[in-house]
Design a protein around this motif. Structure first.
Motif, mmCIF file in Angstrom:
data_model
loop_
_atom_site.group_PDB
_atom_site.id
_atom_site.type_symbol
_atom_site.label_atom_id
_atom_site.label_comp_id
_atom_site.label_asym_id
_atom_site.label_seq_id
_atom_site.Cartn_x
_atom_site.Cartn_y
_atom_site.Cartn_z
ATOM 1 N N GLN A 212 -12.815 -5.203 10.613
ATOM 2 C CA GLN A 212 -11.593 -5.387 9.836
ATOM 3 C C GLN A 212 -11.797 -6.411 8.727
ATOM 4 O O GLN A 212 -11.268 -6.251 7.616
ATOM 5 N N LYS A 213 -12.553 -7.459 9.007
ATOM 6 C CA LYS A 213 -12.848 -8.446 7.964
ATOM 7 C C LYS A 213 -13.645 -7.815 6.831
ATOM 8 O O LYS A 213 -13.388 -8.079 5.649
ATOM 9 N N ILE A 214 -14.621 -6.987 7.206
ATOM 10 C CA ILE A 214 -15.426 -6.312 6.182
ATOM 11 C C ILE A 214 -14.545 -5.406 5.333
ATOM 12 O O ILE A 214 -14.655 -5.376 4.098
ATOM 13 N N LEU A 215 -13.637 -4.668 5.997
ATOM 14 C CA LEU A 215 -12.727 -3.790 5.276
ATOM 15 C C LEU A 215 -11.847 -4.584 4.318
ATOM 16 O O LEU A 215 -11.559 -4.130 3.199
ATOM 17 N N MET A 216 -11.431 -5.775 4.753
ATOM 18 C CA MET A 216 -10.548 -6.594 3.931
ATOM 19 C C MET A 216 -11.215 -6.966 2.602
ATOM 20 O O MET A 216 -10.564 -7.009 1.559
ATOM 21 N N TYR A 217 -12.526 -7.225 2.640
ATOM 22 C CA TYR A 217 -13.220 -7.637 1.423
ATOM 23 C C TYR A 217 -13.816 -6.459 0.654
ATOM 24 O O TYR A 217 -14.117 -6.594 -0.541
ATOM 25 N N VAL A 218 -13.976 -5.322 1.317
ATOM 26 C CA VAL A 218 -14.546 -4.160 0.643
ATOM 27 C C VAL A 218 -13.459 -3.331 -0.036
ATOM 28 O O VAL A 218 -13.701 -2.736 -1.105
ATOM 29 N N SER A 219 -12.265 -3.294 0.554
ATOM 30 C CA SER A 219 -11.197 -2.433 0.029
ATOM 31 C C SER A 219 -10.870 -2.691 -1.440
ATOM 32 O O SER A 219 -10.600 -1.723 -2.181
ATOM 33 N N PRO A 220 -10.880 -3.949 -1.941
ATOM 34 C CA PRO A 220 -10.588 -4.128 -3.373
ATOM 35 C C PRO A 220 -11.602 -3.460 -4.282
ATOM 36 O O PRO A 220 -11.283 -3.142 -5.436
ATOM 37 N N LEU A 221 -12.815 -3.242 -3.772
ATOM 38 C CA LEU A 221 -13.840 -2.619 -4.614
ATOM 39 C C LEU A 221 -13.501 -1.174 -4.942
ATOM 40 O O LEU A 221 -13.971 -0.636 -5.952
ATOM 41 N N PHE A 222 -12.690 -0.547 -4.071
ATOM 42 C CA PHE A 222 -12.314 0.843 -4.349
ATOM 43 C C PHE A 222 -11.464 0.947 -5.617
ATOM 44 O O PHE A 222 -11.365 2.023 -6.214
ATOM 45 N N ALA A 223 -10.846 -0.173 -6.004
ATOM 46 C CA ALA A 223 -10.048 -0.152 -7.223
ATOM 47 C C ALA A 223 -10.904 0.102 -8.448
ATOM 48 O O ALA A 223 -10.393 0.530 -9.491
ATOM 49 N N ILE A 224 -12.206 -0.158 -8.329
ATOM 50 C CA ILE A 224 -13.102 0.086 -9.459
ATOM 51 C C ILE A 224 -13.100 1.568 -9.829
ATOM 52 O O ILE A 224 -13.216 1.939 -11.000
ATOM 53 N N PHE A 225 -12.930 2.425 -8.812
ATOM 54 C CA PHE A 225 -12.902 3.868 -9.090
ATOM 55 C C PHE A 225 -11.697 4.254 -9.944
ATOM 56 O O PHE A 225 -11.705 5.303 -10.591
ATOM 57 N N SER A 226 -10.654 3.395 -9.932
ATOM 58 C CA SER A 226 -9.476 3.713 -10.737
ATOM 59 C C SER A 226 -9.721 3.507 -12.224
ATOM 60 O O SER A 226 -8.839 3.793 -13.036
ATOM 61 N N LEU A 227 -10.905 3.009 -12.600
ATOM 62 C CA LEU A 227 -11.236 2.922 -14.019
ATOM 63 C C LEU A 227 -11.250 4.302 -14.665
ATOM 64 O O LEU A 227 -11.090 4.430 -15.875
ATOM 65 N N ASN A 228 -11.431 5.318 -13.826
ATOM 66 C CA ASN A 228 -11.449 6.689 -14.337
ATOM 67 C C ASN A 228 -10.072 7.342 -14.262
ATOM 68 O O ASN A 228 -9.941 8.527 -14.551
ATOM 69 N N PHE A 229 -9.047 6.551 -13.859
ATOM 70 C CA PHE A 229 -7.688 7.076 -13.772
ATOM 71 C C PHE A 229 -6.934 6.765 -15.063
ATOM 72 O O PHE A 229 -7.222 5.792 -15.759
ATOM 73 N N GLN A 230 -5.931 7.587 -15.340
ATOM 74 C CA GLN A 230 -5.054 7.325 -16.479
ATOM 75 C C GLN A 230 -4.249 6.050 -16.235
ATOM 76 O O GLN A 230 -3.967 5.680 -15.094
ATOM 77 N N LEU A 231 -3.856 5.399 -17.325
ATOM 78 C CA LEU A 231 -3.082 4.163 -17.204
ATOM 79 C C LEU A 231 -1.792 4.397 -16.431
ATOM 80 O O LEU A 231 -1.362 3.543 -15.651
ATOM 81 N N GLY A 232 -1.162 5.557 -16.626
ATOM 82 C CA GLY A 232 0.070 5.846 -15.894
ATOM 83 C C GLY A 232 -0.152 5.885 -14.393
ATOM 84 O O GLY A 232 0.685 5.418 -13.614
ATOM 85 N N LEU A 233 -1.299 6.416 -13.962
ATOM 86 C CA LEU A 233 -1.604 6.482 -12.538
ATOM 87 C C LEU A 233 -1.931 5.096 -11.977
ATOM 88 O O LEU A 233 -1.564 4.771 -10.844
ATOM 89 N N ILE A 234 -2.610 4.271 -12.763
ATOM 90 C CA ILE A 234 -2.899 2.900 -12.326
ATOM 91 C C ILE A 234 -1.596 2.121 -12.186
ATOM 92 O O ILE A 234 -1.425 1.333 -11.254
ATOM 93 N N LEU A 235 -0.658 2.348 -13.096
ATOM 94 C CA LEU A 235 0.648 1.691 -13.004
ATOM 95 C C LEU A 235 1.364 2.101 -11.727
ATOM 96 O O LEU A 235 1.998 1.264 -11.056
ATOM 97 N N TYR A 236 1.261 3.372 -11.381
ATOM 98 C CA TYR A 236 1.831 3.844 -10.116
ATOM 99 C C TYR A 236 1.189 3.124 -8.932
ATOM 100 O O TYR A 236 1.869 2.692 -7.991
ATOM 101 N N TRP A 237 -0.127 2.970 -8.958
ATOM 102 C CA TRP A 237 -0.840 2.363 -7.840
ATOM 103 C C TRP A 237 -0.501 0.884 -7.698
ATOM 104 O O TRP A 237 -0.343 0.371 -6.590
ATOM 105 N N VAL A 238 -0.385 0.165 -8.822
ATOM 106 C CA VAL A 238 -0.002 -1.250 -8.778
ATOM 107 C C VAL A 238 1.402 -1.392 -8.204
ATOM 108 O O VAL A 238 1.668 -2.279 -7.371
ATOM 109 N N THR A 239 2.306 -0.514 -8.613
ATOM 110 C CA THR A 239 3.688 -0.581 -8.122
ATOM 111 C C THR A 239 3.753 -0.352 -6.620
ATOM 112 O O THR A 239 4.451 -1.070 -5.898
ATOM 113 N N THR A 240 3.031 0.643 -6.133
ATOM 114 C CA THR A 240 3.080 0.927 -4.695
ATOM 115 C C THR A 240 2.415 -0.183 -3.882
ATOM 116 O O THR A 240 2.836 -0.489 -2.762
ATOM 117 N N ASN A 241 1.382 -0.850 -4.444
ATOM 118 C CA ASN A 241 0.778 -1.991 -3.758
ATOM 119 C C ASN A 241 1.752 -3.153 -3.656
ATOM 120 O O ASN A 241 1.863 -3.803 -2.605
#
Length: 315
Positions: A212-241
């Motif tokens: 669980q500790k590893i997941l806690m520090y690794v999970s933010p790295l998945f946000a890097i994949f959102s660099l390929n997402f549209q700004l509107g989709l990133i805005l959706y993801w920030v709002t839901t977080n």
């Protein structure tokens, strides 16, 4: 990649986006970035309100697991040499108590199709395709919208030529997208950290604690994949977080984790008001009205007949 069996959901999401945007267009210009940002945020909030009952079910299951934590610890100590038997007994305990260890996946599973639908609809708009019931006027309106100078259909890897075609500065667009991705990564970390800390406090000897500790520090790295997402989709993801972060904080503050003492007695601390109580002010406790004092009723001695008085003589 579009999934044909989800076309009905793509159409539903596009229909909701169309009507929310039309509502905001009464007092905000339709091509405004503020209009479209509010449209995406409103859609996110509506979606989270729809799955709120699943969140409450998840939290109730989590509370049952907290109450069962002392018994689980006893089973782990009793069958520490036989892991298979230990897992069987733990699962039997969960089944008898009606606790579901996988209950925390319900909101994620329910949210995933919405995320896929948002991704598909926004990508169609970015590709200037009026599909799923959307008009060309609506697609053109969103393609013309900018948030902090960045067009909503743009991604971090969109070419400078395509960004300039959307009347935006490529450098400013990349900076805005990088900032939103950083916010998404930070909110993801805080959300997972909040949940993991609660889980570790619930079961300190949990063998999955390190994972669980590893997941806690690794999970933010998945946000890097959102660099390929549209700004509107990133805005959706920030709002839901942000919604998840506030929702968990609200629930944890009002449902504190039970405390188990050395004797195995379980006590539940009083709920706190959390950060929302500090911002809004704690409600004043109502002072109970004093109980009315009992009335003292004096009983007057009854006058005895003259014949029964001491020293009286009969006539």
């Amino acid at each position: 990649m579009e999934l044909p069996f989800l076309n009905w959901l793509y159409t539903a999401v596009a229909w909701v986006i169309t009507h929310i945007h039309a509502g905001y267009s009464f007092f905000i210009p339709s091509d405004s970035g503020l209009n479209w940002a509010l449209t995406i945020i409103t859609l996110t909030v509506l979606m989270r309100l729809m799955i709120f009952p699943l969140f409450m079910k998840q939290m109730r299951s989590s509370r049952k697991m907290q109450e069962l934590a002392p018994k689980v610890q006893e089973l782990r100590k009793r069958y520490k040499s036989d892991k298979q038997r230990m897992n069987q007994e733990v699962m039997r305990l969960y089944q008898e108590a009606g606790a579901n260890p996988l209950g925390g996946c319900l909101p994620v599973v329910a949210q995933f199709p919405i995320f896929i639908s948002m991704f598909t609809v926004l990508r169609a708009i970015a590709e200037d395709r009026a599909v799923y019931g959307m008009t060309q006027e609506l697609v053109t309106s969103m393609r013309a919208a900018h948030v902090f100078g960045a067009p909503l259909p743009a991604t971090f890897f969109t070419s400078a030529v395509d960004i300039e075609a959307l009347d935006a500065d490529p450098i400013v667009t990349k900076i805005v997208l990088a900032v939103f991705v950083a916010i998404s990564s930070c909110t993801t970390f805080l959300t997972v950290r909040q949940s993991v800390r609660r889980s570790m406090a619930q079961m300190p000897d949990n063998p999955m604690a390190q994972q669980q500790k590893i997941l806690m520090y690794v999970s933010p790295l998945f946000a890097i994949f959102s660099l390929n997402f549209q700004l509107g989709l990133i805005l959706y993801w920030v709002t839901t977080n942000l919604w998840t972060l506030g929702q968990q904080h609200w629930f944890y503050a009002r449902h504190p984790m039970p405390v188990v003492d050395e004797k195995g007695n379980i006590t539940t601390p009083e709920p706190s008001h959390g950060i929302f109580g500090k911002l809004l002010g704690k409600p004043k406790a109502e002072t109970p009205e004093p109980a009315p004092e009992p009335k003292i009723i004096r009983q007057q001695p009854t006058r005895q007949p003259r014949s029964k008085r001491t020293g009286s003589k009969k006539s």
